[in-house]
Design a protein around this motif. Sequence first.
Motif, short mmCIF file in Angstrom:
data_model
loop_
_atom_site.label_atom_id
_atom_site.label_comp_id
_atom_site.label_asym_id
_atom_site.label_seq_id
_atom_site.Cartn_x
_atom_site.Cartn_y
_atom_site.Cartn_z
N SER A 148 0.84 -1.21 0.00
CA SER A 148 0.00 0.00 0.00
C SER A 148 0.87 1.25 0.00
O SER A 148 0.56 2.24 -0.68
CB SER A 148 -0.94 0.01 1.21
OG SER A 148 -0.21 -0.01 2.42
N GLN A 149 1.98 1.23 0.76
CA GLN A 149 2.86 2.39 0.78
C GLN A 149 3.53 2.59 -0.57
O GLN A 149 3.76 3.72 -1.00
CB GLN A 149 3.93 2.23 1.87
CG GLN A 149 4.81 3.46 2.07
CD GLN A 149 4.03 4.72 2.39
OE1 GLN A 149 3.06 4.68 3.17
NE2 GLN A 149 4.43 5.84 1.81
N SER A 150 3.80 1.49 -1.25
CA SER A 150 4.38 1.59 -2.60
C SER A 150 3.40 2.22 -3.56
O SER A 150 3.78 3.04 -4.42
CB SER A 150 4.79 0.20 -3.08
OG SER A 150 5.81 -0.35 -2.28
N LEU A 151 2.11 1.87 -3.44
CA LEU A 151 1.09 2.50 -4.28
C LEU A 151 0.99 3.99 -3.96
O LEU A 151 0.78 4.81 -4.87
CB LEU A 151 -0.26 1.82 -4.05
CG LEU A 151 -0.41 0.39 -4.59
CD1 LEU A 151 -1.79 -0.16 -4.26
CD2 LEU A 151 -0.17 0.33 -6.10
N VAL A 152 1.15 4.33 -2.70
CA VAL A 152 1.14 5.74 -2.29
C VAL A 152 2.25 6.49 -3.02
O VAL A 152 2.05 7.61 -3.53
CB VAL A 152 1.32 5.87 -0.76
CG1 VAL A 152 1.69 7.31 -0.38
CG2 VAL A 152 0.03 5.47 -0.04
N GLU A 189 -5.41 1.26 5.80
CA GLU A 189 -4.47 1.60 4.72
C GLU A 189 -5.21 2.17 3.53
O GLU A 189 -4.74 3.12 2.89
CB GLU A 189 -3.67 0.36 4.32
CG GLU A 189 -2.72 -0.13 5.41
CD GLU A 189 -1.88 -1.31 4.96
OE1 GLU A 189 -1.86 -1.62 3.76
OE2 GLU A 189 -1.21 -1.91 5.83
N LYS A 190 -6.38 1.61 3.21
CA LYS A 190 -7.17 2.12 2.09
C LYS A 190 -7.60 3.55 2.34
O LYS A 190 -7.46 4.42 1.47
CB LYS A 190 -8.40 1.23 1.87
CG LYS A 190 -8.12 -0.09 1.20
CD LYS A 190 -9.39 -0.72 0.66
CE LYS A 190 -9.07 -1.96 -0.14
NZ LYS A 190 -9.96 -2.18 -1.26
N ARG A 223 -15.47 9.06 -4.11
CA ARG A 223 -16.42 7.93 -4.04
C ARG A 223 -16.00 6.92 -2.98
O ARG A 223 -16.82 6.40 -2.22
CB ARG A 223 -16.54 7.26 -5.41
CG ARG A 223 -17.33 8.07 -6.42
CD ARG A 223 -17.65 7.26 -7.67
NE ARG A 223 -16.48 7.06 -8.52
CZ ARG A 223 -16.10 7.89 -9.49
NH1 ARG A 223 -16.79 8.99 -9.73
NH2 ARG A 223 -15.02 7.62 -10.22
N GLN A 224 -14.70 6.64 -2.92
CA GLN A 224 -14.22 5.65 -1.96
C GLN A 224 -14.25 6.19 -0.53
O GLN A 224 -14.58 5.45 0.41
CB GLN A 224 -12.79 5.22 -2.33
CG GLN A 224 -12.67 4.58 -3.70
CD GLN A 224 -13.65 3.44 -3.90
OE1 GLN A 224 -13.79 2.59 -3.02
NE2 GLN A 224 -14.32 3.43 -5.04
N LEU A 225 -13.93 7.45 -0.35
CA LEU A 225 -13.99 8.05 0.99
C LEU A 225 -15.42 8.09 1.51
O LEU A 225 -15.66 7.93 2.71
CB LEU A 225 -13.39 9.46 0.95
CG LEU A 225 -11.87 9.53 0.73
CD1 LEU A 225 -11.44 10.96 0.41
CD2 LEU A 225 -11.13 9.02 1.96
#
Length: 394
Positions: A206-210, A238-239, A273-275
């Motif tokens: 997840s941090q890598s996607l960040v 994390e999401k 939308r996700q938030l």
Amino acid sequence: MKIPVISLILIFVISIFVNAEDSNPVLSAMQKNFARGSLSTKIQVLQNSAEYPDVNMGPLYGEAFEFILDNSKNLASDIAARELTILAVRLSGINGYSESAPALWQLFNTFGDEQVQVEILSALGELTPDLKVIAELNKWLKQQNDRFRSGTAVPLQVVAEAVVTLGDMGDSSSFPIVFSTGSAKYSDDITYKANQALKNLEGSYSQSLVEVIKSSVPSDKISALNLAIEDSEMPIEEKGGLYKMALDIGLIIRVEDSNDEQRIRELRYSAIRQLALLKWADASELIIEHFNLVILEYERGISPKSSVLEAVSCLGAIGTHEAAARLTLYLEFMNSYMENGQGTDLQISLAVMNNIGIIGDSIAFDDLLYSGYLDYPASVKRAAREALNNLKNR
């Protein structure tokens, strides 16, 4: 103080063994023959070195690299020199001579021959990772990605080997670059190799996607966000943090290309939308900032009404006092429009009333009550009354 004779003898014997170990006679002979031999002899010396697997031939390979680099201008078009280079590179990788990594990278930048570069990258992947070389290879691959996206030809074989090598090295700093390579649509082969390499890199996924969302091109930001959305195993904490950061990036980044501008807007819309689904109140300030921006974009004909409705719904979903205050301020704006006979959009008016009611914060009481005296459509007045009832019941 005098040293006993027996001690002197022991020191002498030990020094003989140490020197013998440091300068193996086989290695010394190989180095001498390499130094004084012709190109063809140098090749034979390297070939013969493989017959002594128990001897550390690293210094010999180092000597070969030094010779090649010192004479690179004269050897550039020499077939024998090319053969010598490839042989030294391969042997260095096979024997794990990690000290050669800086020299290998220097060779990579010296020779434009794609096969030589592929051999160098393959050898680097066999060695203990060198952080400086990793940083340089990351930089090189990013340059190729930028060139490819601009329509400039790039060495595809070398690019393919580069992502494999970075995967073998396994450093987390390579994630954004390898990710970007995989999404650049070079070829199915490179995309596959990039995706495989990503699995070998260290660090939090997840941090890598960040990091991708922070530092990559807009199209990669969206791809990384979509991966997070689709990942059913990623923890909610994390999401939520990732979606919040994506919204933040979407609000602060500035791009010149019109296509990239639209991609950044899509990044914000998707994050909102996700938030909303997570009811992520921690992002309240950013969600309000997005609401302000999307209203402005809507008035200018840039954002669709659906994006306004999603922004309103997100404020209702997080349910903070600040969200209620912002929707109330917009209700006040709507009321002023109705007072002046200008009217408001029916769907947006309903969404504002409904989401104020969902939050149920008393800050909206006066403006909700006043809206009942204005010439709103019946459905909007009904929504206002229901919102008032929700306030009274809290």
